[in-house]
Design a protein around this motif. Structure first.
Motif, mmCIF file in Angstrom:
data_model
loop_
_atom_site.group_PDB
_atom_site.id
_atom_site.type_symbol
_atom_site.label_atom_id
_atom_site.label_comp_id
_atom_site.label_asym_id
_atom_site.label_seq_id
_atom_site.Cartn_x
_atom_site.Cartn_y
_atom_site.Cartn_z
ATOM 1 N N ASN A 136 0.789 -1.236 0.000
ATOM 2 C CA ASN A 136 0.000 0.000 0.000
ATOM 3 C C ASN A 136 0.820 1.284 0.000
ATOM 4 O OD1 ASN A 136 -2.609 1.170 -0.052
ATOM 5 N ND2 ASN A 136 -2.593 1.454 2.174
ATOM 6 N N PRO A 169 1.263 0.433 6.247
ATOM 7 C CA PRO A 169 -0.197 0.564 6.113
ATOM 8 C C PRO A 169 -0.803 -0.479 5.164
ATOM 9 C CG PRO A 169 0.875 2.088 4.629
ATOM 10 C CD PRO A 169 1.975 1.307 5.302
ATOM 11 N N SER A 170 -0.346 -1.722 5.260
ATOM 12 C CA SER A 170 -0.697 -2.780 4.310
ATOM 13 C C SER A 170 -2.189 -3.102 4.324
ATOM 14 C CB SER A 170 0.084 -4.056 4.642
ATOM 15 O OG SER A 170 1.446 -3.786 4.830
ATOM 16 N N TRP A 171 -2.595 -3.742 3.253
ATOM 17 C CA TRP A 171 -3.971 -4.253 3.198
ATOM 18 C C TRP A 171 -4.127 -5.502 4.054
ATOM 19 C CZ3 TRP A 171 -8.003 -1.676 1.294
ATOM 20 C CH2 TRP A 171 -7.732 -0.592 0.447
ATOM 21 N N THR A 212 -1.250 -1.285 9.886
ATOM 22 C CA THR A 212 -2.614 -1.581 9.480
ATOM 23 C C THR A 212 -3.420 -2.282 10.578
ATOM 24 O OG1 THR A 212 -3.934 -2.743 7.829
ATOM 25 C CG2 THR A 212 -1.903 -3.808 8.506
ATOM 26 N N ARG A 213 -4.719 -2.081 10.537
ATOM 27 C CA ARG A 213 -5.614 -2.852 11.400
ATOM 28 C C ARG A 213 -5.929 -4.221 10.802
ATOM 29 N NH1 ARG A 213 -7.978 0.064 15.399
ATOM 30 N NH2 ARG A 213 -8.000 2.324 15.187
ATOM 31 N N LYS A 214 -5.642 -4.397 9.521
ATOM 32 C CA LYS A 214 -6.058 -5.607 8.809
ATOM 33 C C LYS A 214 -5.109 -6.763 9.108
ATOM 34 C CE LYS A 214 -9.149 -3.201 6.404
ATOM 35 N NZ LYS A 214 -10.607 -3.407 6.482
ATOM 36 N N TYR A 252 -2.805 2.664 14.784
ATOM 37 C CA TYR A 252 -3.380 1.853 13.715
ATOM 38 C C TYR A 252 -4.035 2.741 12.663
ATOM 39 C CZ TYR A 252 -2.590 -1.942 16.994
ATOM 40 O OH TYR A 252 -1.997 -2.822 17.854
ATOM 41 N N CYS A 253 -4.046 2.233 11.422
ATOM 42 C CA CYS A 253 -4.642 2.990 10.336
ATOM 43 C C CYS A 253 -5.478 2.087 9.441
ATOM 44 C CB CYS A 253 -3.563 3.687 9.501
ATOM 45 S SG CYS A 253 -2.431 2.556 8.655
ATOM 46 N N GLU A 254 -6.401 2.714 8.709
ATOM 47 C CA GLU A 254 -7.188 2.012 7.702
ATOM 48 C C GLU A 254 -6.465 2.159 6.363
ATOM 49 O OE1 GLU A 254 -9.739 0.120 8.087
ATOM 50 O OE2 GLU A 254 -9.939 0.492 10.252
ATOM 51 N N PRO A 255 -6.059 1.069 5.744
ATOM 52 C CA PRO A 255 -5.220 1.159 4.534
ATOM 53 C C PRO A 255 -5.882 1.858 3.357
ATOM 54 C CG PRO A 255 -5.954 -1.097 4.921
ATOM 55 C CD PRO A 255 -6.284 -0.322 6.154
ATOM 56 N N ILE A 296 -4.257 7.224 7.504
ATOM 57 C CA ILE A 296 -2.810 7.008 7.561
ATOM 58 C C ILE A 296 -2.111 8.278 8.026
ATOM 59 C CG2 ILE A 296 -0.747 6.410 6.231
ATOM 60 C CD1 ILE A 296 -2.630 4.851 4.309
#
Length: 365
Positions: A203, A267-269, A290-292, A305-308, A314
């Motif tokens: 990402n 910030p990966s998927w 990432t949260r994922k 944490y971030c949403e990619p 981010i």
């Protein structure tokens, strides 16, 4: 005890987190007097003299099944179960998105294996995979494995939700090498760094978008994955002046970059762990991740944490992390070393061999 580790054919030519996990686990296990050999899935192997096989990457069953059948040895799998569903549906081309929605994730993984065999020379090692398909191949391995070694409890839960199997598991968390735990004399850290392959999964494009307008620098360490040169070119074209691409660096150079940076971002998927984030934390970087995936099981409330899919998410996490106090090093040293990972892995090996009634353990030497 003599252990054979087998991983994908491209594990060294296209290195990733599984490369680090395999090499560092082997190195730490050898310190306990256990013989470990590393081989590639596409090699012809003489299995004589080994007590068990340790495989990596359950999403690549084609790299495992032939050796299971030929060796007839007990085996464990470090599952490293990465779920590509979201990125395939959101970022793939029209054909990939359509295939993901119509066929589902396992069929799509099957098509990727077939595609890699034609495009990259990543040969299909076990022809039965072609007829059995991806999901049945994965489930067969999960059910016949002596023990599964996921990197987290959450990884095992995700695996159990996707596939039907009854095998036992033992959690073996990922870790950092001793080099990353050495004293970091730099207390004047600044800026942001990202250490990862350049590809859609990681990402970088949304990270680059998030960097626009920020009064700090980003250094991206890593080379593009072979099938992601177009993505790499887009990253270069869209990067503002505060983003620099450093290419592939050796370990000492990576450590130097981590020592200089205040924040490491990934910030990966999807991430099962985010090994580079563990390593950055060991060098006392604040971390944005990432949260994922399974990251929250590792870092709890000690990361931002971030949403990619959201560059503003981010950016917000980066701004906060730049202001946070750096205090992760001791946490990593206490919980995530390869020495601890080796002890858990050996515990798994011993459990497997103990369960094999009448099994004659090969002695060292």
């Amino acid at each position: 005890m003599k252990v054979l580790m087998i991983n994908r054919a491209t594990v060294f030519t296209v290195p990733g987190g599984d490369t680090v996990q395999m090499v560092e686990t082997a190195k730490a296990i050898r310190k306990h007097g256990i013989n470990v050999d590393i081989r590639l899935a596409n090699e012809e192997i003489d299995y004589e003299g080994y007590d068990l096989i340790h495989f990596f990457n359950i999403i690549r069953p084609n790299s495992i099944s032939r050796h299971v059948k030929k060796s007839k040895l007990p085996f464990v799998i470090s599952t490293i179960f990465v779920d590509y569903t979201e990125i395939d549906r959101k970022l793939g081309g029209v054909m990939l998105r359509t295939a993901s929605q119509l066929l589902g994730s396992d069929w799509l993984e099957y098509l990727k294996v077939i595609g890699r065999s034609f495009l990259n020379g990543d040969k299909i090692i076990d022809n039965s995979y072609i007829f059995r398909g991806h999901k049945r191949s994965v489930e067969q391995l999960l059910n016949s494995a002596s023990l599964l070694l996921p990197n987290s409890d959450n990884e095992f839960k995700r695996l159990s939700k996707r596939y039907r199997f009854k095998s036992e598991y033992l959690k073996v968390p990922n870790a950092v090498s001793e080099e990353f735990l050495e004293t970091n004399p730099n207390n004047n850290k600044s800026g942001i760094v990202m250490v990862a392959r350049i590809e859609a999964l990681k990402n970088q494009l949304n990270l680059i978008e998030a960097m626009k307008g920020l009064n700090t620098t980003l250094k991206i360490v890593g080379k593009p994955a072979p099938n992601h040169m177009d993505y790499y070119q887009k990253c270069i074209e869209q990067a503002p002046s505060n983003v620099e691409f450093l290419g592939q660096l050796d370990r000492r150079e990576v450590i130097a970059q981590l020592d200089a940076a205040k924040v490491h971002v990934l910030p990966s998927w999807f991430e099962t762990t985010g090994l580079s984030t563990l390593e950055a934390a060991a060098r006392n970087c604040n971390v944005v991740i990432t949260r994922k995936g399974d990251t929250q099981e590792y870092f709890g409330d000690k990361a931002r944490y971030c949403e990619p899919g959201d560059p503003e998410s981010i950016k917000s996490a980066l701004v906060k992390a730049l202001e946070d106090k750096s205090e992760l090093k001791d946490f990593i040293k206490e919980h995530y070393t390869w020495g601890k990972a080796a002890e858990k892995t050996i515990e798994g090996y011993q459990h497997v061999l103990k369960q094999k009634s009448g099994y004659n353990l090969h002695k060292n030497g």
